[in-house]
Design a protein around this motif. Sequence first.
Motif: not given
Length: 401
Positions: A78, A174-175
Amino acid sequence: MFAARSGAAGFLARHHSAALSAVAAFAGLATAAATASVWYQSIVWLDVAALALGAVLAAAIGYWHLRHLTLAILVAVTPLPGLLWAAPLSAGSSFGLVPVIAYAFGFALATLYVQRLLDRLLRSRAGEAPWYATGVMLVLTAVLVPIWFHGTNSNAAVQAASDLIGTSASVLLLLPLSLPLLRFDEAFVAEANRARERRGRIFEWLGGAAIPRWGLSFTGIALVFLALGWFGAEAMLLRGWWQFALTAVLVCAALGAFAGGWREGLGLGLVLALVTVVALWWRSYDPRLPFGAVAILEMTMLAGLLALAGARQMRRWRASGEPSDMVRRRALEDSAGGVFATLGATAAAMPSLIHAGAPVVVLSILAAGLCGALLFPAILTALETLLPHRRSVEDVFHAGR
């Protein structure tokens, strides 16, 4: 497994697929555009391969810690899109090993966030997500960049800020949206509990630094290295004396306000000063080493992220009524996330040893991470021993029961 959420978190939980699709589309377009732009810059493909191999090594360290392959890959991957997003903004600057250090910052951020998830899964008392500490460090970076790079090439200043902002943004976007796609079964929870117990026996002895005599000893060692670094890099420090003086005041004041008090601010300032001065000292042996003020600023922010995240955790525990000595001891015993973040960041920098002088960069990343994760509670122990808190009559009688 978790309680129902409301507000923004609840909205994202109810519309996760749509949110994930929108963010994935945006991230994909931004990454494609950034990649096309970077393609026309002077790319050293050997450096790109070294960074990719470093991400693989970081994922291996993450798997050792998390016991979940997909989760470890997410933590390692990420931060990478953020480096692509930042590259076109800092076109014209000398990259060298700087992206490796920015990746270390993003990897540490992702590891701290996933550590909180792991604590919740294992029914442990989980602290706050590291977004607050990250925001403080990014704002501090934006304030320090004009000070550190006053009268110098603006490309270096842009790179210092954009690398950290890019990696943090990619992890932030994203995470959290990717984690709900994962499944954590009973076998994973059982294995993670066993790993946690094994780590607990190892990390328990670190709590000894919360004992005043050991805290004073470690702080004395830190001051010795600070003095050695000062005399080793005296010429550079005196040349920019007003920049370092202003940085020290801003760091101690800002971090003290967000960490819980002036002792915390002074301790955090000492940790960041130690990382900065020692890195300058090592660099003074060979000015041709492949990193400069940009890399040193990013390493300082890495140490600050880990230290401030720990300070925020201690503040929460102290607010719940726990005594200061137990708070510091718990911070050291629960420092697995920070230590593994440091080990993974250091492993990610190992392939960059193909560069001359890169061992200094690797050692600097290791020192910055360990100072942030472990040295800060020891320094705070020394400060609270030499300058104890004022205790009320109620506290004294309550402690005597």
